[in-house]
Design a protein around this motif. Structure first.
Motif, short mmCIF file in Angstrom:
data_model
loop_
_atom_site.label_atom_id
_atom_site.label_comp_id
_atom_site.label_asym_id
_atom_site.label_seq_id
_atom_site.Cartn_x
_atom_site.Cartn_y
_atom_site.Cartn_z
N LEU A 48 32.77 63.85 22.62
CA LEU A 48 33.91 62.70 21.29
C LEU A 48 35.02 64.24 21.00
N HIS A 49 34.15 64.58 19.47
CA HIS A 49 33.96 65.84 18.84
C HIS A 49 35.13 66.90 19.33
N SER A 50 34.04 67.68 20.66
CA SER A 50 34.75 69.03 21.26
C SER A 50 35.86 68.59 22.00
N ASP A 51 36.80 67.38 22.56
CA ASP A 51 38.17 66.73 22.81
C ASP A 51 38.44 65.92 21.83
N SER A 52 38.30 66.37 21.21
CA SER A 52 39.63 65.70 20.18
C SER A 52 40.42 67.27 19.59
N PHE A 66 25.78 52.11 24.57
CA PHE A 66 25.93 52.84 23.31
C PHE A 66 27.59 52.33 23.44
N VAL A 67 27.25 52.13 22.31
CA VAL A 67 28.91 51.33 21.88
C VAL A 67 29.78 52.60 20.53
N CYS A 68 30.31 53.56 21.60
CA CYS A 68 31.31 54.09 20.27
C CYS A 68 33.01 54.07 19.29
N PRO A 69 33.15 53.64 18.05
CA PRO A 69 34.17 53.50 18.06
C PRO A 69 35.50 54.74 18.33
N ILE A 70 36.32 54.29 18.32
CA ILE A 70 37.06 55.81 18.80
C ILE A 70 38.88 55.62 18.32
N SER A 71 39.56 55.90 18.57
CA SER A 71 41.31 55.96 17.80
C SER A 71 41.38 54.63 19.14
N LEU A 72 41.98 53.41 18.06
CA LEU A 72 42.62 52.23 18.97
C LEU A 72 41.52 51.96 20.00
N GLY A 73 40.08 52.44 19.71
CA GLY A 73 39.65 51.11 20.73
C GLY A 73 37.93 51.20 20.72
N HIS A 74 37.00 51.36 21.57
CA HIS A 74 35.72 52.61 21.48
C HIS A 74 35.05 53.10 22.84
N PRO A 129 16.73 51.93 30.80
CA PRO A 129 15.91 52.12 30.41
C PRO A 129 14.68 53.11 29.61
N ASP A 130 14.16 54.05 30.97
CA ASP A 130 13.73 54.87 30.74
C ASP A 130 13.97 56.42 30.07
N ALA A 131 15.49 56.19 30.12
CA ALA A 131 15.82 57.59 29.06
C ALA A 131 15.72 57.75 27.57
N ASP A 132 16.17 58.42 27.34
CA ASP A 132 16.15 58.61 26.12
C ASP A 132 17.41 58.39 25.20
N PRO A 133 18.16 57.52 24.84
CA PRO A 133 19.31 57.29 24.52
C PRO A 133 20.05 57.33 23.25
N ILE A 134 18.89 58.11 22.00
CA ILE A 134 19.38 58.88 21.06
C ILE A 134 20.33 60.08 21.16
N GLN A 135 19.08 61.16 22.36
CA GLN A 135 19.73 62.24 22.76
C GLN A 135 21.33 61.92 23.61
N ILE A 136 21.32 61.23 25.22
CA ILE A 136 22.22 61.39 25.43
C ILE A 136 23.26 60.61 24.41
N GLY A 137 23.34 59.59 24.02
CA GLY A 137 24.52 59.75 22.84
C GLY A 137 24.53 60.27 21.87
N THR A 138 23.86 61.12 21.16
CA THR A 138 24.25 62.73 20.36
C THR A 138 24.58 63.63 21.51
N LYS A 139 24.46 63.80 23.00
CA LYS A 139 25.98 64.63 23.66
C LYS A 139 27.40 63.38 24.01
N ILE A 140 27.05 62.55 24.19
CA ILE A 140 28.18 62.02 23.56
C ILE A 140 29.47 62.15 22.63
N LYS A 141 28.80 62.32 21.42
CA LYS A 141 29.23 62.08 20.34
C LYS A 141 29.72 64.03 20.77
N LEU A 142 29.07 64.80 21.06
CA LEU A 142 29.45 66.49 20.88
C LEU A 142 30.72 66.33 21.92
#
Length: 113
Positions: free
Chosen positions: A109-113, A79-87, A94-107
């Motif tokens: 990131l938004h809560s820490d900004s 999972f690669v997500c752009p952030i201010s001045l980087g990523h 491989p057996d995880a749900d990457p969309i679910q984990i990616g959503t948690k990461i995005k949330l």
């Protein structure tokens, strides 16, 4: 931030933050099919910034921008997500749900900004 991301799921194998030319990363030990730390370093310094640049330029034409990328390698998801001045880059089992984990990461990131 790295420790907070690891706490989101047991399926997270590796986390890297590349910001303003500085790379910070941490990986779980003894992971099956893990890439080498040197390989990970080049992925964060070269591959992921290039992928983000290409996808961002395309997304900005008429797709509403770019939120994140997923790459499915044979041994894991990346999972690669752009952030201010980087990523932020997160390796996921491989057996995880990457969309679910990616959503948690995005949330997070938004809560820490």
């Amino acid at each position: 931030m790295i420790e907070k991301i690891f706490k989101l799921s047991e399926s997270i194998r590796y986390v890297a933050i590349y910001r303003d030319g500085q790379l910070e990363s941490k990986a779980k030990s003894n992971m099956l099919g893990a890439s080498s730390s040197e390989s990970d370093r080049y992925e964060e310094l070269l591959v992921n910034p290039t992928l983000l640049k290409l996808a961002s330029q395309r997304g900005n034409i008429d797709c509403g921008g770019l939120e994140y990328l997923f790459v499915r390698y044979g041994n894991f998801f990346q999972f690669v997500c752009p952030i201010s001045l980087g990523h932020i880059s997160v390796c996921i089992e491989p057996d995880a749900d990457p969309i679910q984990i990616g959503t948690k990461i995005k949330l997070l990131l938004h809560s820490d900004s």
